[in-house]
Write a protein that holds these residues in place. Structure first.
Motif, PDB file in Angstrom:
ATOM      1  N   ARG A   6      -5.650  -4.731  22.743  1.00  0.00           N
ATOM      2  CA  ARG A   6      -6.030  -4.722  21.326  1.00  0.00           C
ATOM      3  C   ARG A   6      -7.391  -5.373  21.118  1.00  0.00           C
ATOM      4  O   ARG A   6      -8.246  -4.849  20.387  1.00  0.00           O
ATOM      5  CB  ARG A   6      -4.950  -5.448  20.512  1.00  0.00           C
ATOM      6  CG  ARG A   6      -5.261  -5.663  19.043  1.00  0.00           C
ATOM      7  CD  ARG A   6      -5.702  -4.393  18.324  1.00  0.00           C
ATOM      8  NE  ARG A   6      -4.723  -3.334  18.418  1.00  0.00           N
ATOM      9  CZ  ARG A   6      -5.020  -2.043  18.310  1.00  0.00           C
ATOM     10  NH1 ARG A   6      -6.271  -1.655  18.126  1.00  0.00           N
ATOM     11  NH2 ARG A   6      -4.080  -1.124  18.411  1.00  0.00           N
ATOM     12  N   ASN A  10     -10.610  -3.346  19.637  1.00  0.00           N
ATOM     13  CA  ASN A  10     -11.214  -3.729  18.360  1.00  0.00           C
ATOM     14  C   ASN A  10     -12.676  -4.149  18.519  1.00  0.00           C
ATOM     15  O   ASN A  10     -13.505  -3.910  17.640  1.00  0.00           O
ATOM     16  CB  ASN A  10     -10.408  -4.853  17.707  1.00  0.00           C
ATOM     17  CG  ASN A  10      -9.085  -4.348  17.136  1.00  0.00           C
ATOM     18  OD1 ASN A  10      -8.623  -3.262  17.479  1.00  0.00           O
ATOM     19  ND2 ASN A  10      -8.460  -5.130  16.271  1.00  0.00           N
ATOM     20  N   GLU A  38      -7.448   5.022  12.887  1.00  0.00           N
ATOM     21  CA  GLU A  38      -8.609   4.588  13.662  1.00  0.00           C
ATOM     22  C   GLU A  38      -8.247   4.131  15.071  1.00  0.00           C
ATOM     23  O   GLU A  38      -9.127   3.997  15.927  1.00  0.00           O
ATOM     24  CB  GLU A  38      -9.306   3.412  12.945  1.00  0.00           C
ATOM     25  CG  GLU A  38     -10.143   3.818  11.746  1.00  0.00           C
ATOM     26  CD  GLU A  38      -9.358   3.969  10.460  1.00  0.00           C
ATOM     27  OE1 GLU A  38      -9.990   3.964   9.398  1.00  0.00           O
ATOM     28  OE2 GLU A  38      -8.107   4.114  10.497  1.00  0.00           O
ATOM     29  N   THR A  39      -6.961   3.920  15.322  1.00  0.00           N
ATOM     30  CA  THR A  39      -6.566   3.313  16.593  1.00  0.00           C
ATOM     31  C   THR A  39      -5.234   3.853  17.094  1.00  0.00           C
ATOM     32  O   THR A  39      -4.366   4.213  16.285  1.00  0.00           O
ATOM     33  CB  THR A  39      -6.447   1.782  16.437  1.00  0.00           C
ATOM     34  OG1 THR A  39      -6.050   1.198  17.688  1.00  0.00           O
ATOM     35  CG2 THR A  39      -5.423   1.399  15.389  1.00  0.00           C
ATOM     36  N   SER A 339      -5.410  -4.953  12.878  1.00  0.00           N
ATOM     37  CA  SER A 339      -6.641  -4.264  12.489  1.00  0.00           C
ATOM     38  C   SER A 339      -7.724  -5.322  12.297  1.00  0.00           C
ATOM     39  O   SER A 339      -7.433  -6.521  12.347  1.00  0.00           O
ATOM     40  CB  SER A 339      -6.408  -3.502  11.182  1.00  0.00           C
ATOM     41  OG  SER A 339      -6.449  -4.388  10.079  1.00  0.00           O
ATOM     42  N   VAL A 344      -0.863  -4.457  10.557  1.00  0.00           N
ATOM     43  CA  VAL A 344      -0.456  -3.146  10.060  1.00  0.00           C
ATOM     44  C   VAL A 344       0.924  -2.834  10.634  1.00  0.00           C
ATOM     45  O   VAL A 344       1.203  -3.126  11.796  1.00  0.00           O
ATOM     46  CB  VAL A 344      -1.475  -2.059  10.495  1.00  0.00           C
ATOM     47  CG1 VAL A 344      -1.077  -0.698   9.947  1.00  0.00           C
ATOM     48  CG2 VAL A 344      -2.886  -2.426  10.046  1.00  0.00           C
ATOM     49  N   TRP A 385      -7.217   2.196   8.660  1.00  0.00           N
ATOM     50  CA  TRP A 385      -6.396   1.789   9.808  1.00  0.00           C
ATOM     51  C   TRP A 385      -4.915   2.124   9.572  1.00  0.00           C
ATOM     52  O   TRP A 385      -4.007   1.369   9.903  1.00  0.00           O
ATOM     53  CB  TRP A 385      -6.611   0.302  10.170  1.00  0.00           C
ATOM     54  CG  TRP A 385      -7.940   0.117  10.871  1.00  0.00           C
ATOM     55  CD1 TRP A 385      -9.173   0.332  10.328  1.00  0.00           C
ATOM     56  CD2 TRP A 385      -8.179  -0.264  12.230  1.00  0.00           C
ATOM     57  NE1 TRP A 385     -10.160   0.114  11.262  1.00  0.00           N
ATOM     58  CE2 TRP A 385      -9.582  -0.266  12.443  1.00  0.00           C
ATOM     59  CE3 TRP A 385      -7.343  -0.613  13.305  1.00  0.00           C
ATOM     60  CZ2 TRP A 385     -10.171  -0.575  13.659  1.00  0.00           C
ATOM     61  CZ3 TRP A 385      -7.922  -0.948  14.520  1.00  0.00           C
ATOM     62  CH2 TRP A 385      -9.325  -0.919  14.694  1.00  0.00           C
TER      63      TRP A 385
END
Length: 395
Positions: A6, A10, A38-39, A339, A344, A385
């Motif tokens: 992560r 990021n 976005e991820t 995020s 999230v 996100w």
């Protein structure tokens, strides 16, 4: 959820990279009408193992000899399609990511379906994430050691079977204009099958045909993406094509009855640490004192329609068909995905393929990110996100 992955993701993320990723994802296709997050989600091995175990428990129920007897009432009498086979070809189980009493991340079953999902698009999505961002080989969006080659081979076996690709079609009411049409087009590219709207299929005797370049081609197998709930109030559309409830010389992938058998209807039969307490409303003699901790769901709806989140006794009294509703303990999602501006919530769909005469095989996954009251694109329109994505799972 894998802190190192992560943090790395990021740190390298930029809005420009995300836009380039979306452009690559849509290249050769029309614009995707739903939000792609976005991820991806990075799933640690401990959580992956719980997801796998939860899926196996559900499959054990489905494989019980009495499963069809248990779920016969799930099929509405108006929509019971003849010539049902012995197994579904697809299984999808949706799990909310929560924390258990030990404080560990753990899945809780939200919904389940014996119906296809985005089996084409999720591979395309995972592959595009990997090529657009620096995601290493210690994680994978495939499960059970599947590769692109072995996955497409199994997908062909399940969807095409013993037929020629031109004898198989992906069917929906207005297939090219569905919100998930990109999955249809990716699948067509992968497998070489047709995409047909319902009205493009014609019936002669008990056989089905479509026209191509002036010749009639018999349709021998339908990759069915038509949800009957969507057309229940408009059965006139069958007059220009065929009625799926008639006796037909065609194979279904998967047979429409499995959509009902493996659904919210099945959940009260599951007792597991990974399944929230779920009961048929008509079988509840005394309502829970803490109704605020429950959610009321109609059995025959899709995409979260009709769900009552903040339940009152009046809501329950007003229901005229309690046999068609379930009362389920609320699932408290953990904001487990970090995020740039906070946590999230996440949901992961475990996706299985079940070839004729074989065993169900866990292949790939789908994920959703949410900041809204419910998971789902329509509840997260104003956030970033969030949206559809995929899980990269620790090997």
């Amino acid at each position: 959820m894998i802190p190192a992955q992560r943090q790395k993701y990021n740190q390298q993320f930029t809005e420009e990279k995300y836009q380039n990723f979306l452009n690559q994802l849509q290249s050769g296709y029309s614009e995707i009408p739903f939000r792609v997050a976005e991820t991806p989600i990075f799933v640690p091995k401990s959580l992956k193992e719980k997801l796998v175990a939860a899926g196996e428990e559900i499959i054990n129920l489905i494989k019980q000899p009495n499963f069809k007897a248990l779920t016969q009432k799930a099929i509405p009498s108006d929509w019971n399609v003849p010539n049902e086979n012995g197994q579904p070809h697809f299984l999808t189980f949706d799990f909310g990511i929560c924390r258990n009493q030990a404080g560990e991340l753990s899945p809780m079953l939200i919904e389940m379906q014996g119906f296809p999902s985005l089996y084409g698009f999720q591979h395309h999505l995972g592959k595009t994430f990997k090529s657009s961002f620096d995601i290493d080989d210690s994680v994978n969006y495939f499960l059970n050691s599947f590769t692109e080659e072995t996955y497409i081979k199994l997908l062909k076996e399940v969807i095409i079977g013993q037929h020629e690709p031109e004898e198989v079609a992906l069917m929906d009411v207005d297939a090219p204009n569905q919100k998930t049409a990109i999955d249809f087009f990716v699948t067509k590219k992968m497998l070489g099958i047709k995409i047909l709207a319902l009205e493009e299929i014609k019936k002669a005797g008990n056989q089905l045909f479509y026209e191509e370049n002036g010749r009639k081609v018999q349709l021998k197998r339908i990759y069915n993406r038509l949800i009957f709930d969507e057309v229940a109030n408009n059965t006139e559309i069958f007059k220009n094509s065929f009625d799926p409830r008639e006796e037909l010389d065609v194979e279904w992938v998967t047979h429409p009855n499995w959509f009902y058998r493996i659904s919210k209807f099945t959940m009260p039969f599951l007792k597991s640490e990974f399944v929230p307490e779920t009961r048929f409303l008509n079988e509840i003699e005394k309502l829970p004192a803490d109704l605020e901790n429950y959610v009321l769901k109609p059995l025959f709806s899709f995409a979260g329609m009709g769900v009552i989140i903040d339940v009152s006794e009046e809501d329950i009294t007003d229901i005229k068909d309690p046999e068609n509703w379930i009362l389920q303990r609320k699932v408290n999602y953990e904001a487990a995905v970090q995020s740039p501006d906070g946590g999230v919530k996440a949901e992961i769909r475990m996706m299985y393929l079940w070839p004729d005469g074989g065993e169900p095989q866990l292949c790939i996954n789908l994920a959703r990110l949410s900041r809204g009251k419910m998971i789902g694109v329509r509840y997260n329109a104003d956030f970033d996100w969030v949206g559809g994505t995929v899980g990269f799972m620790e090997k």
